[in-house]
Design an enzyme around this catalytic site. Structure first.
Site, PDB file in Angstrom:
ATOM      1  CE1 TYR A 170      -4.103   2.527   0.932  1.00  0.00           C
ATOM      2  CE2 TYR A 170      -2.342   3.304   2.873  1.00  0.00           C
ATOM      3  CZ  TYR A 170      -3.497   3.375   1.851  1.00  0.00           C
ATOM      4  OH  TYR A 170      -4.663   4.473   1.679  1.00  0.00           O
ATOM      5  CE  LYS A 174      -4.021   5.180  -1.197  1.00  0.00           C
ATOM      6  NZ  LYS A 174      -5.123   5.098  -2.829  1.00  0.00           N
TER       7      LYS A 174
END
Length: 298
Positions: A170, A174
């Site tokens: 993640y 991001k």
């Protein structure tokens, strides 16, 4: 008149949580909204049309204009259909809010290949694919003499800014979004498009297992998803024409500009360094540099 009256906005991942709040906020300020959500579970599995349809119906019941779309934003053809759906339904596209995502959290030593691939696919490719098709539309409009005063709002995270223990996939995705936003802002300005990113914090399905995000019994709910949306609506408005290539942290009543990587202290010898020379050089550079912010959860 609302702040985005008459503008056409696509919001991805808009069936629940922050995306739903964005879609409702855009509609409340006069935008015509394409509510996109594939209807997946928290881990990205499954698919149901209900969430997108319910939000679109909620907007129409309040007197707004909205259509639902259930295309997978990380699928190349699906992303193209999403952009086409906005033009077909409302005649144009002015704002693209990229928000869709899910989690498969693991410590790095336990993170499986498919868990890496799935998260990077939806977050990072799920930003690039709709952006790519929207950019093609905006370029064609500009070349035809119909340049749109268009906006893109991407969704990063504190994990993308600083990293987050247990979220290597993640955090990487991001952080990649931040790099993509910088490049897109530089490349698309010639077509009248601004590109910015946000790093929000709010109570959603994705965060309820990580933080204590219980809503207060009374008073201001600092973790409500609706707190994030006013900035996202403003960034999609004509007022935001001079703002591009920036990253904003937003949560509760707080809005902050994030300062990203920038050139720091340097030493130039004027010739190639020998490995043995570099110990004191690096030590002096680190002593002069600002210490990095700690990784979340470290």
């Amino acid at each position: 008149m609302g702040l985005v009256d008459g503008r056409v906005a696509v919001v991805t991942g808009a069936g629940r949580g922050i995306g739903r709040a964005h879609a409702l906020a855009y509609a409340a300020e006069g935008a015509r909204v394409v509510v996109n959500d594939v209807g997946a579970g928290l881990d990205g599995s499954g698919c149901e049309a209900g969430p997108a349809s319910l939000v679109a119906a909620e907007i129409r019941a309040a007197g707004g204009e909205a259509v639902a779309n259930t295309d997978d934003v990380a699928d190349w053809a699906g992303a193209e259909r999403l952009v086409s759906a906005a033009v077909a339904a409302f005649g144009s596209l002015d704002v693209l809010v990229l928000n869709a995502g899910f989690l498969r959290d693991r410590m790095l030593v336990n993170l499986a290949e498919d868990e890496w691939d799935a998260v990077v696919r939806v977050h990072l490719k799920g930003h690039f694919a709709p952006l790519r098709h929207a950019a093609e539309y905006w370029r064609a409009e500009a070349k035809a003499g119909r340049a749109r005063d268009a906006r893109v709002v991407m969704t990063s995270s504190g994990a993308g800014l600083l990293g987050s223990v247990g979220q290597g996939n993640y955090s990487a995705a991001k952080a990649g979004i931040l790099g993509l936003a910088s490049v897109a802002a530089a490349e698309l300005g010639r077509y009248g498009v601004t590109v910015n990113a946000i790093a929000p914090a709010a109570r959603t399905r994705m965060t309820e297992g990580t933080f204590d995000l219980a809503a207060p019994a009374s008073g201001f709910d600092a973790m409500a998803p609706e707190n994030v949306s006013p900035l996202v609506v403003w960034l999609g408005s004509l007022e935001a024409a001079g703002v591009t290539g920036r990253v904003f942290e937003v949560d509760g009543g707080r809005v902050a500009v994030a300062d990203g990587w920038r050139h720091g202290p340097a030493r130039d010898k004027g010739s190639r360094w020998e490995p043995g020379e570099l110990g004191p050089v690096v030590a002096s550079l680190l002593a002069a540099a600002t210490s990095p912010e700690p990784v979340y959860g470290a």
